[in-house]
Design a protein around this motif. Structure first.
Motif, mmCIF file in Angstrom:
data_model
loop_
_atom_site.group_PDB
_atom_site.id
_atom_site.type_symbol
_atom_site.label_atom_id
_atom_site.label_comp_id
_atom_site.label_asym_id
_atom_site.label_seq_id
_atom_site.Cartn_x
_atom_site.Cartn_y
_atom_site.Cartn_z
ATOM 1 N N ALA A 332 0.811 -1.209 0.000
ATOM 2 C CA ALA A 332 0.000 0.000 0.000
ATOM 3 C C ALA A 332 0.847 1.262 0.000
ATOM 4 O O ALA A 332 2.001 1.252 0.443
ATOM 5 N N PRO A 333 0.278 2.389 -0.459
ATOM 6 C CA PRO A 333 0.987 3.665 -0.367
ATOM 7 C C PRO A 333 1.164 4.079 1.089
ATOM 8 O O PRO A 333 0.437 3.608 1.977
ATOM 9 N N LEU A 335 0.306 6.096 3.682
ATOM 10 C CA LEU A 335 -0.757 7.018 4.067
ATOM 11 C C LEU A 335 -1.290 6.631 5.442
ATOM 12 O O LEU A 335 -1.080 5.516 5.913
ATOM 13 N N ASP A 336 -2.031 7.548 6.064
ATOM 14 C CA ASP A 336 -2.648 7.256 7.352
ATOM 15 C C ASP A 336 -3.826 6.301 7.166
ATOM 16 O O ASP A 336 -4.360 6.136 6.064
ATOM 17 N N ASP A 337 -4.252 5.725 8.272
ATOM 18 C CA ASP A 337 -5.264 4.681 8.216
ATOM 19 C C ASP A 337 -6.585 5.153 7.605
ATOM 20 O O ASP A 337 -7.258 4.384 6.909
ATOM 21 N N SER A 338 -6.987 6.387 7.879
ATOM 22 C CA SER A 338 -8.246 6.871 7.316
ATOM 23 C C SER A 338 -8.210 6.846 5.798
ATOM 24 O O SER A 338 -9.198 6.490 5.140
ATOM 25 N N TRP A 339 -7.094 7.255 5.213
ATOM 26 C CA TRP A 339 -6.952 7.264 3.759
ATOM 27 C C TRP A 339 -6.894 5.844 3.192
ATOM 28 O O TRP A 339 -7.369 5.591 2.079
ATOM 29 N N LEU A 340 -6.329 4.920 3.933
ATOM 30 C CA LEU A 340 -6.197 3.552 3.433
ATOM 31 C C LEU A 340 -7.468 2.722 3.629
ATOM 32 O O LEU A 340 -7.623 1.669 3.009
ATOM 33 N N ALA A 341 -8.378 3.201 4.470
ATOM 34 C CA ALA A 341 -9.579 2.424 4.787
ATOM 35 C C ALA A 341 -10.344 1.960 3.547
ATOM 36 O O ALA A 341 -10.803 0.808 3.508
ATOM 37 N N PRO A 342 -10.522 2.795 2.504
ATOM 38 C CA PRO A 342 -11.269 2.300 1.334
ATOM 39 C C PRO A 342 -10.616 1.108 0.653
ATOM 40 O O PRO A 342 -11.324 0.264 0.091
ATOM 41 N N LEU A 343 -9.290 1.022 0.701
ATOM 42 C CA LEU A 343 -8.618 -0.139 0.113
ATOM 43 C C LEU A 343 -8.990 -1.408 0.861
ATOM 44 O O LEU A 343 -9.340 -2.431 0.266
ATOM 45 N N TRP A 344 -8.918 -1.364 2.183
ATOM 46 C CA TRP A 344 -9.176 -2.570 2.979
ATOM 47 C C TRP A 344 -10.658 -2.929 2.951
ATOM 48 O O TRP A 344 -11.009 -4.099 3.101
ATOM 49 N N LEU A 345 -11.525 -1.937 2.727
ATOM 50 C CA LEU A 345 -12.956 -2.209 2.675
ATOM 51 C C LEU A 345 -13.338 -3.056 1.465
ATOM 52 O O LEU A 345 -14.369 -3.742 1.488
ATOM 53 N N LEU A 346 -12.517 -3.046 0.423
ATOM 54 C CA LEU A 346 -12.842 -3.824 -0.769
ATOM 55 C C LEU A 346 -13.017 -5.303 -0.446
ATOM 56 O O LEU A 346 -13.904 -5.970 -0.987
ATOM 57 N N MET A 347 -12.171 -5.826 0.440
ATOM 58 C CA MET A 347 -12.276 -7.248 0.769
ATOM 59 C C MET A 347 -13.587 -7.562 1.497
ATOM 60 O O MET A 347 -14.314 -8.489 1.095
ATOM 61 N N PRO A 348 -13.959 -6.852 2.568
ATOM 62 C CA PRO A 348 -15.244 -7.154 3.212
ATOM 63 C C PRO A 348 -16.452 -6.956 2.300
ATOM 64 O O PRO A 348 -17.436 -7.700 2.417
ATOM 65 N N GLN A 349 -16.402 -5.972 1.430
ATOM 66 C CA GLN A 349 -17.509 -5.790 0.491
ATOM 67 C C GLN A 349 -17.654 -7.007 -0.420
ATOM 68 O O GLN A 349 -18.761 -7.531 -0.609
#
Length: 385
Positions: A332-333, A335-349
């Motif tokens: 991952a780039p 970045l802080d966790d708030s910015w990275l959250a959309p990346l990690w959300l892809l898996m649960p979605q």
């Protein structure tokens, strides 16, 4: 049901999940489109905000209900740490029931509302509540629907800025997916203190990484969803606690409650919630990019894997030396966790979509009887006078 590839829309059409699959898959494109949109809107945004964030007496409330409220939680602390103004997250569902806890008539307040449809009764009522109870109130509406009540009521008002997301992000499916990640990244881009070009470049970088994540994880998520776990527990710390709550909500929604999904923090999980573990439980740790947080997370991962009570324990997040077999990781780039959250959300979605289909449900509308609706119904707004 065998797992279907996310981009196989004809297969998802047959399964009743084409909208959900398409809207999950389109997210990196939405983030790129959002970068272009915000570039065009920068001057208008800067004029509206002025120097409000530099004023210690200014209150900024990020708000929404359900998934939109989780956006507020993922954003608020990250922004609050950067500015003299006080920034906090308050769900509309709390603001409406206990306004005196959050609002003062003499305190300048900016209400930032998140809404996919922009027409939920709580969202509309929260704006009217703040306008009535605060003398110096302003409103920034981040919404996906140009025809929604938030956009319509705010049009032409000097105290309101409506920021519309790329039109395809107004999800047609039941569950919020691309709408959520677009509004989350829009708020971070608008309120972060980094130079504007850097913020926009972050969106383009996340879009590139999001494409890679969807391609790399698709088959493995589909296979994971074929296992008949009856409980799923998501764990996350800091801004990722709200991400864990959103991830759990996606499973509950798309399986119509047939799979029990819970959320907690790595440290909080030992304080009672660990008792929910059994041999039919999947545990998913949403990993932080912060070294201190990762040490606490790794302690619990080691403990849960060593206990052997849960059926499976995996993690989602930045790649590192502590990765284990079956983890969903990405280079991952920085970045802080708030910015990275959309990346990690892809898996649960993707997991919620695949699990819904594996149960024989229709992910685009898991509640055909109308007991739960895409836009909330049945809410009576009571007078606060």
């Amino acid at each position: 049901m065998d797992a279907s590839v996310l981009t196989d829309l004809p297969a998802w059409q047959r399964l009743g999940g084409a909208y959900t699959a398409e809207e999950i898959a389109q997210q990196p494109r939405m983030w790129t489109a959002l970068a272009d949109l915000l570039d065009d809107a920068q001057a208008r945004i800067d004029r509206f905000l002025g120097d409000a964030l530099r004023q210690p007496g200014q209150l900024v409330i990020f708000t929404g209900a359900g998934s939109s409220g989780f956006i507020a939680e993922m954003v608020a602390d990250h922004i609050n740490a950067q500015w003299p103004a006080e920034v906090r997250a308050v769900h509309t569902t709390s603001l409406l029931t206990h306004p005196a806890l959050y609002l003062r008539r003499d305190r300048p307040t900016l209400l930032v509302s998140f809404g996919r449809s922009g027409s939920s009764p709580e969202s509309v009522a929260a704006v009217e509540l703040v306008r009535d109870r605060v003398d110096d109130a302003r409103f920034l509406d981040i919404t996906c629907n140009a025809d929604g009540e938030l956009a319509r009521r705010g049009h032409g008002r000097s105290d309101t800025l409506s920021l519309l997301m790329p039109p395809p992000s107004c999800d047609r499916a039941f569950a919020m997916t691309s709408s959520l990640s677009s509004m989350l990244l829009a708020a971070l881009s608008v309120f972060d203190s980094a130079p504007w070009p850097q913020r926009v470049q972050r969106l383009r970088s996340l879009a590139s990484h999001g494409e890679r994540a969807l391609q790399a994880w698709d088959a493995a998520v589909g296979a994971l969803a074929q296992a008949t776990y009856s409980r799923v527990i998501y764990l996350g710390s800091g801004p990722l606690e709200a991400l864990a709550r959103e991830a759990a909500l996606k499973v509950l929604e798309l399986t119509a409650g047939q799979v029990l999904a819970l959320a907690n923090t790595p440290l909080g999980f030992r304080h009672g919630p660990k008792s929910t573990l059994n041999g039919d439980t999947l545990v998913v740790m949403l990993r932080s990019a912060q070294p201190l947080s990762r040490r606490y997370e790794q302690d619990l991962l080691n403990e849960l894997r060593g206990d052997g009570i849960a059926a499976r324990v995996i993690s989602v997040g930045p790649d590192g030396d502590d990765r284990a077999d079956g983890d969903f990781v990405l280079d991952a780039p920085t970045l802080d966790d708030s910015w990275l959250a959309p990346l990690w959300l892809l898996m649960p979605q993707c997991y919620a979509l695949q699990r819904s289909a594996a149960l024989g449900m229709t992910p685009d509308n898991p509640f055909p009887d109308g007991t739960v609706n895409r836009v909330v119904q049945g809410v009576t707004i009571h007078s606060h006078g």
